[in-house]
Scaffold this motif. Structure first.
Motif, PDB file in Angstrom:
ATOM      1  N   HIS A  57       0.817  -1.224   0.000  1.00 24.42           N
ATOM      2  CA  HIS A  57       0.000   0.000   0.000  1.00 24.42           C
ATOM      3  C   HIS A  57       0.848   1.271   0.000  1.00 24.42           C
ATOM      4  O   HIS A  57       0.569   2.195   0.769  1.00 24.42           O
ATOM      5  CB  HIS A  57      -0.959   0.007   1.205  1.00 24.42           C
ATOM      6  N   VAL A  58       1.873   1.307  -0.826  1.00 22.15           N
ATOM      7  CA  VAL A  58       2.758   2.474  -0.829  1.00 22.15           C
ATOM      8  C   VAL A  58       2.213   3.592  -1.715  1.00 22.15           C
ATOM      9  O   VAL A  58       1.860   3.378  -2.874  1.00 22.15           O
ATOM     10  CB  VAL A  58       4.188   2.088  -1.293  1.00 22.15           C
ATOM     11  N   SER A  59       2.121   4.776  -1.130  1.00 22.81           N
ATOM     12  CA  SER A  59       1.867   5.996  -1.896  1.00 22.81           C
ATOM     13  C   SER A  59       3.085   6.891  -1.687  1.00 22.81           C
ATOM     14  O   SER A  59       3.623   6.965  -0.585  1.00 22.81           O
ATOM     15  CB  SER A  59       0.614   6.710  -1.406  1.00 22.81           C
ATOM     16  N   ALA A  60       3.535   7.550  -2.766  1.00 21.55           N
ATOM     17  CA  ALA A  60       4.735   8.379  -2.653  1.00 21.55           C
ATOM     18  C   ALA A  60       4.686   9.492  -3.684  1.00 21.55           C
ATOM     19  O   ALA A  60       3.987   9.389  -4.695  1.00 21.55           O
ATOM     20  CB  ALA A  60       5.991   7.524  -2.869  1.00 21.55           C
ATOM     21  N   GLY A  61       5.420  10.568  -3.406  1.00 17.71           N
ATOM     22  CA  GLY A  61       5.443  11.685  -4.350  1.00 17.71           C
ATOM     23  C   GLY A  61       6.381  12.767  -3.878  1.00 17.71           C
ATOM     24  O   GLY A  61       7.271  12.527  -3.049  1.00 17.71           O
ATOM     25  N   TYR A  62       6.192  13.966  -4.403  1.00 23.10           N
ATOM     26  CA  TYR A  62       7.067  15.097  -4.113  1.00 23.10           C
ATOM     27  C   TYR A  62       6.213  16.254  -3.617  1.00 23.10           C
ATOM     28  O   TYR A  62       5.171  16.542  -4.207  1.00 23.10           O
ATOM     29  CB  TYR A  62       7.830  15.482  -5.370  1.00 23.10           C
ATOM     30  N   ASP A  63       6.662  16.935  -2.568  1.00 23.98           N
ATOM     31  CA  ASP A  63       5.864  17.971  -1.907  1.00 23.98           C
ATOM     32  C   ASP A  63       4.507  17.373  -1.564  1.00 23.98           C
ATOM     33  O   ASP A  63       4.448  16.335  -0.945  1.00 23.98           O
ATOM     34  CB  ASP A  63       5.752  19.224  -2.773  1.00 23.98           C
ATOM     35  N   LYS A  64       3.456  17.986  -2.066  1.00 21.41           N
ATOM     36  CA  LYS A  64       2.127  17.455  -1.692  1.00 21.41           C
ATOM     37  C   LYS A  64       1.553  16.571  -2.807  1.00 21.41           C
ATOM     38  O   LYS A  64       0.478  15.992  -2.658  1.00 21.41           O
ATOM     39  CB  LYS A  64       1.167  18.626  -1.403  1.00 21.41           C
ATOM     40  N   ARG A  65       2.269  16.467  -3.952  1.00 20.98           N
ATOM     41  CA  ARG A  65       1.701  15.739  -5.092  1.00 20.98           C
ATOM     42  C   ARG A  65       2.101  14.255  -5.053  1.00 20.98           C
ATOM     43  O   ARG A  65       3.281  13.915  -5.061  1.00 20.98           O
ATOM     44  CB  ARG A  65       2.210  16.350  -6.399  1.00 20.98           C
ATOM     45  N   LEU A  66       1.092  13.383  -5.015  1.00 22.60           N
ATOM     46  CA  LEU A  66       1.363  11.954  -5.024  1.00 22.60           C
ATOM     47  C   LEU A  66       1.558  11.488  -6.462  1.00 22.60           C
ATOM     48  O   LEU A  66       0.747  11.784  -7.342  1.00 22.60           O
ATOM     49  CB  LEU A  66       0.215  11.173  -4.391  1.00 22.60           C
ATOM     50  N   VAL A  67       2.662  10.770  -6.695  1.00 18.28           N
ATOM     51  CA  VAL A  67       2.978  10.260  -8.033  1.00 18.28           C
ATOM     52  C   VAL A  67       2.627   8.770  -8.100  1.00 18.28           C
ATOM     53  O   VAL A  67       2.242   8.250  -9.138  1.00 18.28           O
ATOM     54  CB  VAL A  67       4.485  10.480  -8.304  1.00 18.28           C
ATOM     55  N   LEU A  68       2.746   8.099  -6.948  1.00 20.30           N
ATOM     56  CA  LEU A  68       2.375   6.677  -6.848  1.00 20.30           C
ATOM     57  C   LEU A  68       1.276   6.525  -5.821  1.00 20.30           C
ATOM     58  O   LEU A  68       1.341   7.130  -4.745  1.00 20.30           O
ATOM     59  CB  LEU A  68       3.583   5.846  -6.401  1.00 20.30           C
ATOM     60  N   LYS A  69       0.256   5.723  -6.176  1.00 28.03           N
ATOM     61  CA  LYS A  69      -0.878   5.578  -5.252  1.00 28.03           C
ATOM     62  C   LYS A  69      -1.169   4.103  -4.953  1.00 28.03           C
ATOM     63  O   LYS A  69      -1.412   3.331  -5.882  1.00 28.03           O
ATOM     64  CB  LYS A  69      -2.121   6.233  -5.866  1.00 28.03           C
ATOM     65  N   ASP A  70      -1.081   3.763  -3.689  1.00 29.63           N
ATOM     66  CA  ASP A  70      -1.490   2.449  -3.195  1.00 29.63           C
ATOM     67  C   ASP A  70      -0.852   1.298  -3.987  1.00 29.63           C
ATOM     68  O   ASP A  70      -1.543   0.420  -4.495  1.00 29.63           O
ATOM     69  CB  ASP A  70      -3.025   2.345  -3.254  1.00 29.63           C
TER      70      ASP A  70
END
Ligand code: ADP
Length: 254
Positions: A10-23
């Motif tokens: 369940h990884v979500s990741a991104g830069y600043d507040k913008r998620l680039v990868l979701k779940d």
């Protein structure tokens, strides 16, 4: 079934507040060979950064295993994209390969006899022993790629990660390079990121497509329908030497 090596939960990741990868959910087993494909900007490199521990996920977990038991860290070899390399740096081929052992060397002490043997073995395995004293500025793209691959595997990692190996375009070394990967894969799992679906499909055991979310495809017999569904774009099959090769058909997004 092989032992598991990496589990992404369940990884979500991104830069600043913008998620680039979701779940994102993904499992990599020992001696797996996983191809990661996906459109430009889809989040492939971001996923590699998360696995390498260079980017902390906003939520979710990356877990590592050895002999099926959880471990806090994994020894991971990494071959970066060519454009991330500064070739003007005055350093020899042997020094670059040796730098793959820096984390394993006591501070202010030289390499042990065993580590020196590991370095010479990696030079031989990558067929670059005769270039060992040369500066990396003098190498062709294919030679540099094998030097960096030597650096990535000199510490015998359980996982090798390759980011866009096609960025080192040097057709003379291409088949040799892929043969080296097959040899390495007998001992280590490999994750390869490429926008060249043809190359990925001819090499890998399993495929994942990353475009914000992750679609996993066991095996490499990917259908046009699956690609169209996951990319949201139509594909067609064309010849690529003896390899199957899929390309985007002309299409329009809304
Ligand atoms: P891919 O490897 O699939 O081409 P990336 O993981 O490099 O995709 O990028 C995914 C998205 O994250 C892109 O929109 C990109 O612009 C953005 N991005 C990548 N790196 C950074 C960064 N360091 N800071 C801010 N945004 C970034």
């Amino acid at each position: 079934m092989n032992n598991k090596l990496v589990q992404i939960e369940h990884v979500s990741a991104g830069y600043d507040k913008r998620l680039v990868l979701k779940d994102i959910m993904l499992s990599v087993e020992e001696r797996d060979f996983l191809g990661i494909i996906g459109p430009n900007g889809g989040g492939k490199t971001t996923l590699l950064k998360v696995i390498l521990g260079l980017l902390k996920p906003a939520s979710g977990k990356v877990r590592f295993f050895e002999n099926n038991l959880p471990v806090p860290h994994l020894n991971i070899g990494y071959l970066p994209q060519l454009n991330k390399i500064d070739r003007r740096f005055p350093i020899s081929v042997r020094e670059v390969v040796a730098s793959g052992l820096i984390d394993h060397k006591p501070l202010f002490r030289s390499f042990t006899k065993e580590q020196k043997q590991q370095i010479e073995h990696a030079l031989e395995q990558m067929e670059i022993a005769e270039l060992a004293d040369r500066s990396i500025a003098q190498l062709s793209g294919g030679q540099l790629q094998r030097v960096l691959l030597g650096r990535a595997i000199v510490s015998h990692p359980k996982l090798l990660i390759l980011d866009e190996p096609n960025s080192y375009v040097d057709k003379r070394f291409e088949s040799r390079f892929y043969h080296l990967l097959e040899e390495i894969n007998k001992e280590a799992a490999i994750i390869i990121v490429s926008h060249d679906i043809g190359t990925v499909m001819s090499l890998v055991k399993n495929i994942a497509c990353v475009n914000e979310t992750l679609h996993y495809h066991p095996g490499r017999e990917v259908s046009g329908e699956w690609l169209e569904e996951t990319f949201g774009c139509p594909f067609e099959l064309v010849g690529h030497g003896s390899l199957p090769h899929r390309i985007l058909k002309t299409h329009q997004h809304d």
